[in-house]
Design a protein around this motif. Structure first.
Motif, short mmCIF file in Angstrom:
data_model
loop_
_atom_site.label_atom_id
_atom_site.label_comp_id
_atom_site.label_asym_id
_atom_site.label_seq_id
_atom_site.Cartn_x
_atom_site.Cartn_y
_atom_site.Cartn_z
N ALA A 180 0.80 -1.15 -0.10
CA ALA A 180 0.03 -0.05 0.00
C ALA A 180 0.87 1.32 -0.02
N LEU A 181 1.91 1.15 0.76
CA LEU A 181 2.75 2.41 0.73
C LEU A 181 3.53 2.49 -0.69
N GLN A 182 3.98 1.54 -1.10
CA GLN A 182 4.47 1.59 -2.45
C GLN A 182 3.70 2.07 -3.55
N ALA A 183 2.21 1.82 -3.51
CA ALA A 183 1.24 2.38 -4.39
C ALA A 183 1.18 4.08 -4.19
N LEU A 184 1.25 4.40 -3.09
CA LEU A 184 1.11 5.96 -2.96
C LEU A 184 2.38 6.56 -3.52
N ALA A 185 3.54 5.92 -3.59
CA ALA A 185 4.77 6.85 -4.31
C ALA A 185 5.07 6.37 -5.39
N SER A 188 7.62 6.17 -11.58
CA SER A 188 8.43 5.76 -12.56
C SER A 188 7.82 5.23 -13.86
N PRO A 189 7.09 5.98 -14.46
CA PRO A 189 6.29 5.02 -15.68
C PRO A 189 7.06 5.00 -16.94
N PHE A 198 3.76 0.34 -16.62
CA PHE A 198 3.85 0.48 -15.03
C PHE A 198 3.71 1.73 -14.34
N SER A 199 3.37 1.89 -13.32
CA SER A 199 3.61 3.10 -12.46
C SER A 199 4.55 2.92 -11.85
N ALA A 309 3.06 -1.69 -8.13
CA ALA A 309 3.68 -1.22 -9.29
C ALA A 309 3.17 -0.80 -10.64
N ARG A 310 2.12 -1.99 -11.01
CA ARG A 310 1.54 -1.56 -12.15
C ARG A 310 0.57 -0.74 -12.11
#
Length: 393
Positions: A180-185, A188-189, A198-199, A309-310
């Motif tokens: 969840a923390l990774q998704a917030l930050a 690098s698309p 990818f996000s 990441a996606r």
């Protein structure tokens, strides 16, 4: 990619005590925190990474000293804050470090950019920084060291602990919340001048290195056994190459979280740091209850991180606890609730609410990079926007 020993909490630095301090209420502990940020140096004309770290670090070292460091590639610079228990002080430190290094970069005809991957590919492979350890790593892991697509920048958060046992206790309990923390930050698309879909493409590139991923459930004895086996077998060159998303520091009483992209928006960096400290405070407050950590497999955690990441914060997420596919915002809301007692103990709850609301309005770093390309049609303007935001413009 941090390949050196964590430096955001140097020995004897102000605020680093023997362990976390109790909140005034006697409730959750309130620990010190520190941040390492990795940045790219890009040419002012081409917007591609350039190998100018040496002059930039020399110039920035006059005011910053050990708080600015070299990194694996010569187009990268790392800054590290001093430990602090105060969110406002952490923000001020981050702002000062960024502004100082950005000015040093300007003097070397380049821009300081916070992005998980370069937006524009370098014209030629960037050389590895000339130190014995980096040269050895480049020889040993040659297939990963291309000087182009393998260039990645992460943000690493340190939270103060009493000892290694406490750090491993926290790593075991916090690990399901890190997707969840990774998704917030995510930030690098783009890679090689192309949209990766990818996000956080950095997550995939960094994941090619040994041990870069979720940490297994370990106690102090099994940690020592595992670390020794990884080094003695030659899988890793040394313990500094343990790249788990949550790991105890080898030389400081901290736990290090190394899961998020570098972000140009300083508010995103601050948000991640406060949420992590809040989670740690919450779990430490319940340590005496003897609850075992959630028994979530590394395989499921890896899948949850890949989903983060996606899609980032605006799409779907894999719930690490159930394996269900749910909206990312649902998982993020659960993260904030889990961190709530620790946030309240530190007085950070209102600030986290404000930062989350701003992130929802502005979008993640990845969304903003894509929006900049949609508006301008040119990658150079994506880089310019990142550079402006990084230096605080």
């Amino acid at each position: 990619m941090t390949t050196t020993e964590p430096r955001s909490l140097p020995a004897g630095a102000p605020g680093l005590g023997p362990g976390p301090a109790l909140a005034a209420s006697g409730g959750p502990v309130v620990s010190t925190m520190g941040v390492e940020e990795e940045f790219l140096l890009v040419d002012r004309l081409t917007r591609a990474p350039v190998a100018r770290a040496d002059p930039v670090i020399r110039a920035a070292s006059y005011p910053l000293g050990e708080l600015v460091q070299s990194e694996f590639y010569r187009c990268m610079v790392e800054t590290c804050t001093r430990p602090t228990a105060d969110a406002g002080d952490l923000r001020d430190q981050l702002r000062h470090l960024r502004a100082t290094v950005a000015e040093a970069a300007r003097a070397s005809h380049c821009l300081l950019v916070a992005s998980g991957t370069p937006v524009v590919a370098p014209a030629a492979p960037i050389p590895v920084t000339d130190t014995p350890r980096y040269r050895r790593m480049a020889r040993h892991f040659g297939a990963l060291v291309d000087g182009r697509l393998g260039i990645v920048c992460g943000c690493h958060i340190h939270v103060g602990t009493a000892d290694r046992a406490q750090a491993l206790f926290l790593a075991n309990h916090v690990r399901p919340w890190l997707p969840a923390l990774q998704a917030l930050a995510v930030n690098s698309p783009f890679a090689g001048g192309l949209d990766t879909g990818f996000s956080s493409w950095r997550a995939l590139e960094f994941g090619r290195w040994p041990t870069a991923g979720p940490a297994p459930l370990l106690d102090p004895a099994s940690y020592e056994e595992t670390a020794e086996a990884l080094v003695s077998s030659g899988i890793l060159l040394d313990r500094r190459m343990i790249y788990w998303f949550a790991r105890p520091s080898e030389h400081q009483p901290t736990i290090e979280f190394r899961v998020t992209d570098s972000n140009a928006d300083l508010d995103t960096t601050l948000l991640v740091a406060l949420l992590l400290r809040g989670l740690c405070a919450t779990f430490l407050a319940g340590a005496d209850e003897g609850r075992p950590p959630p028994d979530v497999s590394v395989a499921r955690l890896s899948a949850a991180h890949r989903c983060a990441a996606r899609y980032g914060a605006g799409g779907f997420a894999l719930d690490p606890f159930t394996g269900d596919c749910i909206p990312a915002q649902t998982l993020i809301a659960a993260l904030v609730r889990a961190a709530g007692p620790g946030l309240r103990a530190a007085g950070d709850e209102a600030e986290v609410d404000r930062l989350l609301d701003a992130l929802r309005r502005k979008g993640t770093g990845a969304a903003r990079q894509r929006a900049a390309l949609d508006r301008s049609g040119r990658l150079r303007y994506v880089v310019d926007g990142l550079a402006d935001l990084t230096r605080g413009a």
